[in-house]
Design a protein around this motif. Sequence first.
Motif, PDB file in Angstrom:
ATOM      1  N   GLY A 272      42.377  48.888  44.810  1.00 17.06           N
ATOM      2  CA  GLY A 272      41.189  48.903  43.963  1.00 17.06           C
ATOM      3  C   GLY A 272      40.578  50.266  43.750  1.00 17.06           C
ATOM      4  O   GLY A 272      39.815  50.460  42.788  1.00 17.06           O
ATOM      5  N   PHE A 273      40.893  51.236  44.595  1.00 20.27           N
ATOM      6  CA  PHE A 273      40.274  52.559  44.468  1.00 20.27           C
ATOM      7  C   PHE A 273      41.296  53.687  44.473  1.00 20.27           C
ATOM      8  O   PHE A 273      41.382  54.482  43.542  1.00 20.27           O
ATOM      9  CB  PHE A 273      39.262  52.771  45.601  1.00 20.27           C
ATOM     10  CG  PHE A 273      38.621  54.129  45.576  1.00 20.27           C
ATOM     11  CD1 PHE A 273      37.665  54.443  44.618  1.00 20.27           C
ATOM     12  CD2 PHE A 273      38.971  55.103  46.499  1.00 20.27           C
ATOM     13  CE1 PHE A 273      37.077  55.707  44.579  1.00 20.27           C
ATOM     14  CE2 PHE A 273      38.397  56.357  46.474  1.00 20.27           C
ATOM     15  CZ  PHE A 273      37.442  56.664  45.507  1.00 20.27           C
ATOM     16  N   VAL A 274      42.117  53.745  45.528  1.00 20.84           N
ATOM     17  CA  VAL A 274      43.041  54.869  45.681  1.00 20.84           C
ATOM     18  C   VAL A 274      44.102  54.865  44.582  1.00 20.84           C
ATOM     19  O   VAL A 274      44.567  55.933  44.161  1.00 20.84           O
ATOM     20  CB  VAL A 274      43.707  54.830  47.077  1.00 20.84           C
ATOM     21  CG1 VAL A 274      44.659  56.008  47.264  1.00 20.84           C
ATOM     22  CG2 VAL A 274      42.639  54.829  48.168  1.00 20.84           C
ATOM     23  N   SER A 275      44.472  53.691  44.082  1.00 20.52           N
ATOM     24  CA  SER A 275      45.551  53.607  43.088  1.00 20.52           C
ATOM     25  C   SER A 275      45.253  54.400  41.824  1.00 20.52           C
ATOM     26  O   SER A 275      46.173  54.851  41.126  1.00 20.52           O
ATOM     27  CB  SER A 275      45.813  52.143  42.731  1.00 20.52           C
ATOM     28  OG  SER A 275      44.660  51.545  42.154  1.00 20.52           O
ATOM     29  N   TYR A 311      49.148  47.320  34.895  1.00 21.55           N
ATOM     30  CA  TYR A 311      48.134  47.459  35.948  1.00 21.55           C
ATOM     31  C   TYR A 311      46.794  47.913  35.380  1.00 21.55           C
ATOM     32  O   TYR A 311      46.144  48.831  35.904  1.00 21.55           O
ATOM     33  CB  TYR A 311      48.615  48.422  37.037  1.00 21.55           C
ATOM     34  CG  TYR A 311      49.869  47.930  37.712  1.00 21.55           C
ATOM     35  CD1 TYR A 311      49.813  47.033  38.766  1.00 21.55           C
ATOM     36  CD2 TYR A 311      51.128  48.345  37.277  1.00 21.55           C
ATOM     37  CE1 TYR A 311      50.962  46.566  39.376  1.00 21.55           C
ATOM     38  CE2 TYR A 311      52.288  47.887  37.877  1.00 21.55           C
ATOM     39  CZ  TYR A 311      52.200  46.991  38.925  1.00 21.55           C
ATOM     40  OH  TYR A 311      53.345  46.526  39.520  1.00 21.55           O
ATOM     41  N   GLY A 312      46.392  47.263  34.326  1.00 20.65           N
ATOM     42  CA  GLY A 312      45.075  47.482  33.747  1.00 20.65           C
ATOM     43  C   GLY A 312      44.555  46.169  33.198  1.00 20.65           C
ATOM     44  O   GLY A 312      45.345  45.296  32.805  1.00 20.65           O
ATOM     45  N   ASP A 318      36.830  51.333  30.557  1.00 25.74           N
ATOM     46  CA  ASP A 318      36.795  52.331  31.622  1.00 25.74           C
ATOM     47  C   ASP A 318      38.101  52.263  32.414  1.00 25.74           C
ATOM     48  O   ASP A 318      38.391  51.253  33.060  1.00 25.74           O
ATOM     49  CB  ASP A 318      35.604  52.068  32.547  1.00 25.74           C
ATOM     50  CG  ASP A 318      35.414  53.154  33.589  1.00 25.74           C
ATOM     51  OD1 ASP A 318      36.295  53.298  34.454  1.00 25.74           O
ATOM     52  OD2 ASP A 318      34.394  53.865  33.535  1.00 25.74           O
ATOM     53  N   GLU A 319      38.911  53.328  32.342  1.00 26.68           N
ATOM     54  CA  GLU A 319      40.235  53.301  32.975  1.00 26.68           C
ATOM     55  C   GLU A 319      40.147  53.111  34.477  1.00 26.68           C
ATOM     56  O   GLU A 319      40.928  52.356  35.068  1.00 26.68           O
ATOM     57  CB  GLU A 319      40.996  54.587  32.651  1.00 26.68           C
ATOM     58  CG  GLU A 319      42.427  54.572  33.182  1.00 26.68           C
ATOM     59  CD  GLU A 319      43.168  55.856  32.865  1.00 26.68           C
ATOM     60  OE1 GLU A 319      44.351  55.961  33.252  1.00 26.68           O
ATOM     61  OE2 GLU A 319      42.569  56.765  32.254  1.00 26.68           O
ATOM     62  N   LEU A 325      40.220  46.931  39.010  1.00 24.42           N
ATOM     63  CA  LEU A 325      40.145  45.473  38.914  1.00 24.42           C
ATOM     64  C   LEU A 325      41.531  44.845  38.947  1.00 24.42           C
ATOM     65  O   LEU A 325      41.743  43.817  39.600  1.00 24.42           O
ATOM     66  CB  LEU A 325      39.420  45.075  37.628  1.00 24.42           C
ATOM     67  CG  LEU A 325      37.903  45.241  37.610  1.00 24.42           C
ATOM     68  CD1 LEU A 325      37.345  44.915  36.228  1.00 24.42           C
ATOM     69  CD2 LEU A 325      37.253  44.363  38.676  1.00 24.42           C
ATOM     70  N   ALA A 326      42.479  45.464  38.229  1.00 27.74           N
ATOM     71  CA  ALA A 326      43.844  44.939  38.239  1.00 27.74           C
ATOM     72  C   ALA A 326      44.421  44.965  39.646  1.00 27.74           C
ATOM     73  O   ALA A 326      45.101  44.011  40.069  1.00 27.74           O
ATOM     74  CB  ALA A 326      44.720  45.754  37.287  1.00 27.74           C
TER      75      ALA A 326
END
Length: 366
Positions: A272-275, A311-312, A318-319, A325-326
């Motif tokens: 959710g964040f690092v990706s 993955y979006g 907002d990218e 979220l994905a």
Amino acid sequence: MHVPDGFLDAPTSVATGAMAAAAVAVSLRGARRELAGQAGAGPAGAERTAPLAGLTAAFVFAVQMLNFPVAAGTSGHLLGGALAAILVGPFTGVLCVSVVLLLQAILFADGGLTALGTNITCMAVVTVVVAHLVFRTLLRVLPAGRSTVTASAFAAALLSVPASALFFTLLYAVGGTTDVPIGQVAAAMGGVHVLIGIGEGVITALTVGAVIAVRPDLVHGARGLSRPLKLRVGGALVDAPAAPAAAAPAAAPKSSRAVPLAGLAASLVLAGFVSFYASASPDGLEKVATDHGIDRAAEEHAVADGPLADYGVSGVDDERLSVGLAGVIGVGVTAAVGTGVFLAVRRRETSRATGDEAGATDRERI
């Protein structure tokens, strides 16, 4: 290293699909024994294994979103076969990675639908088999200990990646859809995936080492790591008596939950964040395919316009938020589906064992 549609011809895709189906069928039988036997004897111990296996699949999904740079213009990501095999066993490991690949293909347009059998064969079966053989061989020849398990995990993961890449090259030599120099492709695939394998080895060793440090009993590959206490009686070493079951600490259930919760939290943070900060460079297969013309016959994915493709989240401008979220959705779905699959597998084994015991009791009465 997800293979898209169109790289291999129809007969080869059908053949790898049959291979994958056979491997999954065998793994379902083997996983029943692994899930019933892990985390302690009896139903209480086995009850924890299905969620742990589902969490392993979710963690593999999360870490696969983290492409890391390995060379100029090339990136790599975890394949996960070695990690899953060491954490939950080889048969369960094949199923873990297969669940991830299936969901990636149908939800995220990552890996072709007609190439699903190829991806399961290369990324789940080959990696698990190679990693398991290397890991077990090293454990037999090296001194027993936690450091040996971690080092063996690194070596097994490292070797599993180029093995998978070279197996795909073999498949391409048999049924590739473009005329390319296979020798050059093999050299390129092997070389770049050795580098990716180093990253895979580091991630696998760090993860296995972290779990062993807290709960070695939850690591399939670390079984037998802690040996029974010995007492010297009359000059001979004998096993110390086991502690009474009633003396088990009341806090055990809490410690049993700590590792799964930490793993779930780590998976959510990674996906959710690092990706969002993962390398945007093509992975090893994509780079080789572009450089050598393998991708000339690639086909558009059947769900390329899906709500989670690439993955979006569709409709989220907002990218950063879209990718996050994905990733969170992917972790949640993979954990839920994986846990459901492994609960069904484990319950079937429990029912079969209960039926066998009842039959034996009836025969004794007769």
